[in-house]
Write a protein that holds these residues in place. Structure first.
Motif, PDB file in Angstrom:
ATOM      1  N   ARG A 117     -27.414-109.175 -43.863  1.00  0.00           N
ATOM      2  CA  ARG A 117     -28.568-108.248 -44.564  1.00  0.00           C
ATOM      3  C   ARG A 117     -28.160-107.152 -45.292  1.00  0.00           C
ATOM      4  O   ARG A 117     -27.166-106.441 -44.932  1.00  0.00           O
TER       5      ARG A 117
ATOM      6  N   GLU B 168     -30.956 -99.359 -44.294  1.00  0.00           N
ATOM      7  CA  GLU B 168     -31.800 -98.891 -43.189  1.00  0.00           C
ATOM      8  C   GLU B 168     -32.088 -97.373 -43.489  1.00  0.00           C
ATOM      9  O   GLU B 168     -31.487 -96.486 -43.893  1.00  0.00           O
ATOM     10  N   LEU B 169     -33.668 -97.209 -43.377  1.00  0.00           N
ATOM     11  CA  LEU B 169     -33.972 -95.746 -43.780  1.00  0.00           C
ATOM     12  C   LEU B 169     -33.896 -94.875 -42.371  1.00  0.00           C
ATOM     13  O   LEU B 169     -34.060 -95.330 -41.308  1.00  0.00           O
TER      14      LEU B 169
ATOM     15  N   ALA C 103     -35.899-100.997 -49.464  1.00  0.00           N
ATOM     16  CA  ALA C 103     -35.685-100.657 -47.831  1.00  0.00           C
ATOM     17  C   ALA C 103     -36.749-101.704 -47.111  1.00  0.00           C
ATOM     18  O   ALA C 103     -36.604-102.334 -46.155  1.00  0.00           O
TER      19      ALA C 103
ATOM     20  N   GLY D 155     -37.382-113.161 -36.230  1.00  0.00           N
ATOM     21  CA  GLY D 155     -36.467-112.453 -36.970  1.00  0.00           C
ATOM     22  C   GLY D 155     -35.964-111.458 -35.997  1.00  0.00           C
ATOM     23  O   GLY D 155     -34.374-110.925 -36.198  1.00  0.00           O
TER      24      GLY D 155
ATOM     25  N   GLN E 199     -27.944-103.733 -45.619  1.00  0.00           N
ATOM     26  CA  GLN E 199     -28.050-102.776 -45.025  1.00  0.00           C
ATOM     27  C   GLN E 199     -28.465-101.425 -45.463  1.00  0.00           C
ATOM     28  O   GLN E 199     -27.866-100.481 -45.756  1.00  0.00           O
TER      29      GLN E 199
ATOM     30  N   ALA F   8     -35.802-104.359 -44.448  1.00  0.00           N
ATOM     31  CA  ALA F   8     -36.511-104.179 -43.059  1.00  0.00           C
ATOM     32  C   ALA F   8     -37.127-105.326 -42.538  1.00  0.00           C
ATOM     33  O   ALA F   8     -37.620-105.294 -41.327  1.00  0.00           O
ATOM     34  N   ASN F   9     -36.855-106.462 -42.953  1.00  0.00           N
ATOM     35  CA  ASN F   9     -37.471-107.777 -42.718  1.00  0.00           C
ATOM     36  C   ASN F   9     -36.580-108.740 -42.085  1.00  0.00           C
ATOM     37  O   ASN F   9     -35.999-109.493 -42.903  1.00  0.00           O
ATOM     38  N   PRO F  10     -36.411-108.570 -40.804  1.00  0.00           N
ATOM     39  CA  PRO F  10     -35.442-109.549 -40.308  1.00  0.00           C
ATOM     40  C   PRO F  10     -35.736-111.093 -40.530  1.00  0.00           C
ATOM     41  O   PRO F  10     -36.989-111.566 -40.340  1.00  0.00           O
TER      42      PRO F  10
ATOM     43  N   VAL G 249     -36.395-101.938 -37.324  1.00  0.00           N
ATOM     44  CA  VAL G 249     -35.042-102.182 -37.544  1.00  0.00           C
ATOM     45  C   VAL G 249     -34.173-100.985 -37.094  1.00  0.00           C
ATOM     46  O   VAL G 249     -33.124-101.220 -36.076  1.00  0.00           O
TER      47      VAL G 249
END
Lengths: 278, 323, 324
Positions: C269, C273-274, C255, B216, C271, C259-261, B191
């Motif tokens: 999503r 994000e780590l 998280a 994805g 958000q 994090a899995n699009p 990400v």
């Protein structure tokens, strides 16, 4: 196997190597059939002759037919090379696999042993051994075996170490496979390929070493023919006739080239990264 | 000047193998418009790496290109000399590879590698160093000035991929090729890298050709998407169009198979039965017919043409053709 | 009944030799790769372990298979203690568990044919009375490969086919427990489904328990009953898979889920994000080991490690769990 031969034939140098090696092996094996004379039969009347139809490569100071001596000398050289390299290979493979797969302390001991042997210059070691036990065919074999074990052992150890970390070895361990099974079924087949190349490139070195020792009078005992002793005789006679030196050196050069070409061609064949096309 | 940075037309690539001629890519068309991110999706063996090697002209020696053009900034890459090509690589055209562990030289410091690739610029060493520091900073490496003196093994995988991206974008290329840059990374890092790429792309204004098998990621990052199957482009269009209204049965199935798309817990996941066809002896007709769930008679013999399904949305499938 | 019960397991690696440690005055020349890990796997159920690289998930699997020694804790298989088994008991244990390795092709010995590879377990365990050819055919059929594949070498297989061979070999001795390390790694999406379906089918038909290790949360949802999230060798959250997906309590779990699009361009999503990366095991953060990356970190988190808490079967290690 067929494909391997086909590939070697596709490489001109490999083909030359294969031809020279085949020539040497055939002439050595069939020496007693091809040779026109007994290689140790004296014929003082015909001594120191140049090449003729009677004596293809001439004769030496004792009138022995040089062509026959070269053929039988090849037999001796090949015998020593094959015997000593096979023994060294077997011991080297076993020690190398034990060092690579076994516990760390065993590895350290074996490596120390290898390094000790390798720290002696081969010729010095050979001279010392001969001085101790006297020259003979078996002394030459023993010297070569001892000095080449570390070379093979090290290669096998390195290969073992890298293969050991592969997942398929882990998988075997997880299934409960014994160490012997893993070594013999899964490691050995993946290790031997590069070893054979190494061995084939070692053969000329061994032949040269045997010739060198015999040249110094420390190898094969006279009157047994050897390329080295032919050369030594020629060296002493160089003011009278060049033929013994020529007769002794030509096969040595050809065989060295032959095995080297063949070895290189084999290496290209086995190492896919060096292979030209996919 | 056209509005495309990269235009690939009718490109085919063959490999000569022991088994015969392997037709790795056949009549491929791809457009990369200026300032956009184009995703290329395909499964293993679809010709993704052949495509990249062709664009950067580093094809294996047994490959040949029977037909096609690769137009990059108005010049056909395939006709350039080796010298001209070398000038393009790393300057106008750069690449980020999949494996951040092996794409950096382990025996040189990061700083050395980053200043070395600026050999074209007539700047002082200090200026080049400063440029590298700025670049590292922009990819989010903390304390870049001191880290410049470190070797690749002193960085983690995610950091190394950031460095690789910094190096690729240092010369401000007009096209960045990203070859599965996130595949070797963990999800939380993936990400981060995607967001970094997107942000850098908009500041530098370059175009990106993003190769991935991860749908994805493509959806998240790209403007356009090209779907490749067994060396042919089967569908292309804007990401929203293709992902919302897939026209080719392969794209449809691929989307269906992605576990992220399956909200309901199931013990029986969808699959695409069968295997990718042998590219040495190509089947006649449609390349996907053997695995297609909507196959009709026409698919057996006739190769489908590329047709307009919607605005900028092309598909090669008989089901979509007007007749 | 539980097939496998792991209690308070600890696995350590030496980072300095005894001599080095003595010279440098390091009293503890070890790192903990696995720490305070407890879980159990019920018969016929699947337990999944999720974690990023370096989280110690593969180490845990190797310790369970006793391919690595464990420093503390117990591993009980059908009631008997694995950590103290003798060599002959271990042989018997290895007959009842089998492993599937991460690399589908690389875990197959390259110079053996598929036929010998899948029947190797019989040879290793001296089961010579069986007709190996027939067994080979039976196993290949079970995993959906044609019989002529027994003549192929590993490098002639595609990733999916090699994976099937791996499954066939794992099934050879009808094990009670299969340990699968990243069963879908390196496979295409369309093939991933096939392998997961095969694992599910095998479990339904044979009632075997599974211990699956993966970093792919999408995979987890469809195959697993219980899931644990691992970070720096410790479980941060453990519970029934459905609960974990529906109501993640630990910020890390949530998280990972974020994090899995999704393959949907319009997907909004969460958000979460780590920042940063997994810290090195050589210098574990103090307190809650996740605090260096946690978006909700408070001063309390840096001081003391939170205990596993929670209700019933759902536990998590966090002072400030995510509220519903």
């Amino acid at each position: 196997m067929l494909q391997a031969i086909k590939r070697i034939c596709g490489d001109p140098l490999g083909l030359v190597g294969l031809f020279l090696v085949a020539l040497m092996v055939l002439s050595a094996v069939l020496a007693s059939v091809i040779a026109p004379y007994d290689p140790i039969a004296l014929n003082i009347i015909d001594r120191l002759q140049g090449p003729s139809f009677k004596h293809l490569l001439g004769t030496d100071q004792l009138g022995r037919d040089l062509f026959s001596r070269v053929l039988f000398g090849g037999q001796v050289a090949l015998k020593i090379a094959l015997i000593s390299i096979s023994i060294a290979l077997c011991i080297g493979v076993v020690l190398g696999m034990i060092a690579g797969f076994g516990p760390r302390w065993l590895d350290n001991i074996i490596m120390l042993l290898f390094d000790t042997i390798r720290s002696f210059p081969t010729v010095m070691f050979a001279l010392a051994t001969v001085a101790l036990v006297g020259p003979s065919l078996s002394t030459v074999v023993v010297i070569i075996v001892i000095t080449s074990i570390p070379t093979y052992g090290r290669v096998v150890r390195t290969q073992t170490l890298s293969i050991k970390s592969n997942e398929y070895i882990q998988a075997e361990l997880a299934m409960g496979a014994s160490t012997f099974r893993i070594l013999s079924m899964h490691l050995l087949p993946n290790v031997v390929g590069p070893l054979f190349i190494l061995a084939s490139m070692d053969i000329p070195t061994v032949i040269a070493l045997e010739a060198g020792l015999s040249f110094l009078g420390m190898g094969v005992k006279p009157p047994t023919p050897s390329w080295g002793s032919i050369l030594n005789d020629g060296y002493n006679l160089i003011r009278n006739t060049p033929w013994p030196i020529i007769a002794g050196s030509i096969p040595l050069v050809l065989v060295t080239l032959g095995f080297t070409f063949l070895g290189e061609s084999l290496r290209d064949l086995i190492d896919p990264k060096l292979r030209k096309s996919l | 000047m056209s509005k495309n940075v990269l235009t690939i037309r009718n490109l085919s690539v063959n490999y000569q193998t022991d088994q015969g001629t392997l037709q790795a890519m056949r009549n491929v068309n791809i457009d990369v418009p200026k300032g956009s991110i184009v995703g290329v999706v395909g499964e293993s063996g679809c010709g993704k790496s052949t495509l990249i090697s062709t664009i950067i002209r580093l094809l294996a020696t047994n490959a040949d290109i029977p037909n096609g053009e690769v137009d990059f900034e108005g010049r056909d890459i395939l006709t350039l000399s080796e010298d001209e090509m070398r000038k393009l690589r790393g300057d106008r055209l750069s690449i980020v590879f999949q494996d951040p562990m092996s794409s950096l030289n382990p025996v040189l410091t990061i700083g050395k590698q980053m200043t070395d690739i600026q050999y074209r610029d007539k700047k002082t060493m200090a200026q080049k160093r400063q440029r590298s520091i700025n670049m590292l900073e922009s990819v989010g490496i903390p304390d870049p000035a001191s880290r410049l003196n470190q070797y690749p093994h002193e960085f983690s995988g995610g950091m190394r991929q950031r460095i690789a991206i910094a190096m690729a974008l240092q010369a401000e290329p007009s096209l960045l090729i990203a070859d599965e840059p996130t595949t070797a990374l963990d999800a939380t890092l993936e990400v981060q890298i995607i967001h970094l790429l997107k942000q850098l792309q908009s500041t530098i204004g370059c175009s990106v050709l993003f190769i991935s098998h991860h749908l994805g990621v493509i959806a998240e990052l790209c403007d356009y998407v090209v779907v490749i199957y067994a060396g042919e482009v089967v569908e292309e269009g804007t990401v929203s169009d293709v992902f919302k209204r897939p026209q080719h049965p392969y794209t449809e199935k691929l989307l269906e198979c992605d576990p992220a798309n399956i909200a309901q817990k199931t013990r029986e996941l969808p699959t695409i039965p069968g295997n990718v066809p042998d590219l040495v002896s190509l089947p006649s007709g449609c390349i996907f017919k053997d695995r297609c769930h909507t196959k009709i008679d026409r698919c057996d013999n006739e190769r489908p043409q590329r047709i307009d399904a919607a605005d900028k949305h092309y598909v090669s499938c008989h089901l979509r053709s007007p007749q | 009944m539980s097939v496998l019960e792991v209690n308070d397991l600890r696995v350590r690696f030496r980072v300095q030799s005894p001599l080095q440690a003595l010279v440098r005055g390091n009293a503890d020349p070890f790192i903990d790769a696995v720490r305070q890990v407890s879980f159990s796997i019920e018969e016929g159920k699947t337990f999944t372990l999720v974690g990023e690289s370096g989280s110690g998930k593969s180490t845990l699997a190797l310790a369970v298979a006793r391919l690595l020694p464990s420093a503390e804790g117990s591993i009980k298989f059908n009631g008997s203690e694995v950590t103290s088994m003798s060599d002959s008991e271990l042989m018997d244990y290895r007959k009842q568990i089998s492993m599937m390795w991460q690399n589908p092709v690389g875990s197959l010995s390259p110079r053996m044919k598929v036929g010998s590879l899948i029947t190797e377990p019989y040879k290793i365990h001296g089961l010579n009375d069986r007709d190996r050819k027939a067994e080979g055919r039976r196993l290949l059929e079970m995993v959906g490969l044609p019989a002529h594949f027994s003549q192929r070498y590993p490098h002639q297989l595609s990733g999916g086919q090699a994976r099937r061979v791996g499954v066939a070999r794992a099934l050879a001795l009808s094990p009670k427990l299969i340990i699968a390390d990243e069963p879908t790694a390196g496979l295409d999406v369309s093939v991933q489904g096939e392998i997961l379906n095969l694992l599910n089918k095998v479990q339904d038909d044979l009632g075997v328990s599974m211990f699956v290790i993966t970093h792919n949360l999408n995979v987890v949802r469809h195959i697993s009953d219980h899931t644990a999230i691992m970070y720096l060798g410790r479980f941060l959250e453990i519970g029934p898979t459905d609960t974990l997906f529906a109501e993640p309590k630990h910020p890390y779990t949530s998280a990972l889920l974020a994090a899995n699009p999704e393959p949907d361009p319009d997907a909004l999503r969460e958000q979460l994000e780590l920042k940063g990366e997994v810290p090195s095991l050589l210098n574990r953060p103090s307190g809650c080991e996740f605090h260096t990356r946690c978006p909700f970190v408070q001063s309390q988190c840096k001081d003391a490690l939170p205990e596993l808490a929670g209700e019933e079967s759902h536990h998590y290690r966090c002072y400030f769990p995510i509220a519903e």
